[in-house]
Design a protein around this motif. Structure first.
Motif, mmCIF file in Angstrom:
data_model
loop_
_atom_site.group_PDB
_atom_site.id
_atom_site.type_symbol
_atom_site.label_atom_id
_atom_site.label_comp_id
_atom_site.label_asym_id
_atom_site.label_seq_id
_atom_site.Cartn_x
_atom_site.Cartn_y
_atom_site.Cartn_z
ATOM 1 N N LEU A 166 37.547 35.024 49.395
ATOM 2 C CA LEU A 166 36.426 34.909 50.329
ATOM 3 C C LEU A 166 35.857 33.495 50.210
ATOM 4 O O LEU A 166 36.171 32.762 49.266
ATOM 5 N N ASN A 168 33.045 32.666 49.212
ATOM 6 C CA ASN A 168 32.332 32.479 47.938
ATOM 7 C C ASN A 168 33.264 32.542 46.725
ATOM 8 O O ASN A 168 32.807 32.697 45.599
ATOM 9 N N THR A 170 35.359 34.755 45.715
ATOM 10 C CA THR A 170 35.811 36.076 45.251
ATOM 11 C C THR A 170 37.276 36.275 45.622
ATOM 12 O O THR A 170 37.681 35.967 46.745
HETATM 13 C C1 LIG Z 1 30.851 37.237 47.755
HETATM 14 O O1 LIG Z 1 30.715 37.763 49.064
HETATM 15 C C2 LIG Z 1 30.962 39.155 49.134
HETATM 16 C C3 LIG Z 1 30.920 39.578 50.592
HETATM 17 O O2 LIG Z 1 30.300 38.657 51.416
HETATM 18 C C4 LIG Z 1 29.898 39.885 48.309
HETATM 19 O O3 LIG Z 1 30.133 41.290 48.357
HETATM 20 C C5 LIG Z 1 29.998 39.411 46.880
HETATM 21 O O4 LIG Z 1 28.961 39.999 46.100
HETATM 22 C C6 LIG Z 1 29.874 37.913 46.780
HETATM 23 N N1 LIG Z 1 30.171 37.489 45.430
HETATM 24 C C7 LIG Z 1 29.486 36.525 44.802
HETATM 25 C C8 LIG Z 1 29.923 36.206 43.417
HETATM 26 O O5 LIG Z 1 28.581 35.916 45.358
#
Ligand SMILES: *[C@@H]1O[C@H](CO)[C@@H](O)[C@H](O)[C@H]1NC(C)=O
Ligand SMILES: *[C@@H]1O[C@H](CO)[C@@H](O)[C@H](O)[C@H]1NC(C)=O
Ligand SMILES: *[C@@H]1O[C@H](CO)[C@@H](O)[C@H](O)[C@H]1NC(C)=O
Ligand SMILES: *[C@@H]1O[C@H](CO)[C@@H](O)[C@H](O)[C@H]1NC(C)=O
Ligand SMILES: *[C@@H]1O[C@H](CO)[C@@H](O)[C@H](O)[C@H]1NC(C)=O
Ligand SMILES: *[C@@H]1O[C@H](CO)[C@@H](O)[C@H](O)[C@H]1NC(C)=O
Ligand SMILES: [Cu+2]
Length: 238
Positions: A166, A168, A170
Motif C-alpha cells: 500500500l 503507507n 504495508t
Molecule cells: C496503512 O493503510 C491501511 C489502509 O489504508 C490501514 O489499514 C493501515 O492501518 C495503515 N498502516 C499503517 C502502518 O499506517
C-alpha cells in the motif's frame, strides 16, 4: 521568500548528497538468452488481489524485460508500490521475511528514487523507476537495464521475491520468483567459448515462447518522469 530559499537550499543539498554518495547501477549485459522467471501472488481466501511479475532477458541480453500484471487491488490505500526484495518469502508466507529491497550498490531508501535517474535508484525499486500502480487493474511492460538474469550478477533476481505495498508501505502480497527457463549463456557472459572441439556442447538459443495470456492485450502504462518535481516538492516537507 524564506520558504523558497529554504526549498532551494534543501533541494541543492539533497541533490549533492545523492550525487556524492550513490554508486550508479551499471547496465547488465550478457544475460542468458531466453531466461525467464515468474512470481505469482498466492490466492488467499477472502482476498481479490491477484498478480504476477514476469522477468525475462531483455533484447540483446541487456537488462530484464518485466511484464507486470495486477488485478483486484484494494479500493483504498493506493497508489500501490512493488519492489524486488532481497530475500525469498519464508515458507509461512509472511512478507515481512523478505527483508528490504534488492539494493546491491547499497544506495539505501532515501532520498526517494528519481525516475529520471533510474541508475541511481535501488535496483529492486521497480515501481520507483517505472511508476506506481494507480489503478485497481494494472498491466505494464518495460525493460530495466539494471536487473539481471545472469546468476553471477549481484542484480540477479531469479531466486528472490517481489512485494506489493500500500501507499503507507504495508505489505499486502509477496511471491517468490521461480525459474521458467534458464536460457542459454551468451558468449559475452564470461563463459569459455568452445573452439576446435566438436564434442563440446554449444546449445542453440531456444525460441522465446509466447507470453502467458495474462500479460498480453493490456494497455501499457507509461511511467511519467516526475522525479525531479517530486524532489523539489519533497524539499518543502523536510
Ligand atoms: C496503512 O493503510 C491501511 C489502509 O489504508 C490501514 O489499514 C493501515 O492501518 C495503515 N498502516 C499503517 C502502518 O499506517
Ligand atoms: C520461497 O523460496 C524459498 C527458497 O527456495 C523457500 O524456502 C520458501 O518456502 C518459498 N516460499 C514460499 C511461500 O513458497
Ligand atoms: C511476520 O514476521 C515478523 C518478523 O519477521 C513478525 O514480527 C510477525 O509477527 C509475523 N507475522 C505473522 C502474521 O506471523
Ligand atoms: C541467489 O543466487 C545468487 C547467485 O547464485 C547467490 O549469490 C545468492 O546468494 C542467492 N540469494 C539467495 C537469497 O538465495
Ligand atoms: C509512489 O507512491 C509513494 C507512496 O505514496 C510516493 O511516496 C511516491 O512519491 C510515488 N511515486 C511516484 C513516482 O508518484
Ligand atoms: C572436447 O570437449 C569435451 C567436453 O567438454 C571433452 O570431454 C573432450 O575431452 C574434449 N576433447 C578435446 C580433444 O579437447
Ligand atoms: Cu517493497
Amino acid at each position: 521568500m524564506r520558504t523558497s530559499t529554504f526549498a532551494i537550499l534543501a533541494a541543492a543539498t539533497a541533490v549533492s548528497a545523492q550525487s556524492s554518495t550513490v554508486t550508479p547501477a551499471p547496465v547488465v549485459t550478457g544475460n542468458p538468452a531466453g531466461a525467464q522467471y515468474v512470481a505469482t501472488l498466492p490466492v488467499k481466501a477472502g482476498s481479490s488481489i491477484r498478480g504476477s511479475v514476469l522477468g525475462q532477458t531483455g533484447p540483446n541480453g541487456v537488462g530484464v524485460k518485466f511484464s507486470v500484471s495486477f488485478s483486484g487491488l484494494p479500493e483504498t490505500g493506493g497508489p500501490f508500490m512493488y519492489h524486488i526484495h532481497e530475500k525469498p518469502v519464508p515458507t509461512d508466507g509472511n512478507c515481512t521475511g523478505t527483508g528490504a529491497h534488492l539494493d546491491p550498490y547499497m544506495r539505501g531508501e532515501v532520498p526517494i528514487c528519481d525516475a529520471t535517474k533510474p541508475q541511481t535508484c535501488q535496483t529492486g525499486d521497480l515501481s520507483g523507476k517505472n511508476g506506481n500502480i494507480t489503478a485497481r487493474e494494472w498491466s505494464q511492460e518495460y525493460v530495466d537495464p539494471y536487473s539481471a538474469t545472469r546468476m553471477d550478477s549481484n542484480a540477479f533476481f531469479g531466486n528472490l521475491s517481489f512485494v506489493l505495498h500500500l501507499s503507507n508501505k504495508t505489505r499486502i502480497g509477496c511471491a517468490n520468483f521461480t525459474m521458467v527457463q534458464a536460457g542459454s549463456p551468451s558468449p559475452s557472459a564470461g563463459m569459455p567459448v568452445p573452439s576446435g572441439n566438436a564434442t563440446a556442447s554449444v546449445k542453440p538459443t531456444p525460441a522465446m515462447p509466447s507470453q502467458p495470456s495474462q500479460f498480453t492485450g493490456a494497455a501499457t502504462q507509461v511511467a511519467a518522469g516526475a522525479g525531479a518535481m517530486l524532489l523539489a516538492a519533497a524539499a518543502f516537507v523536510l
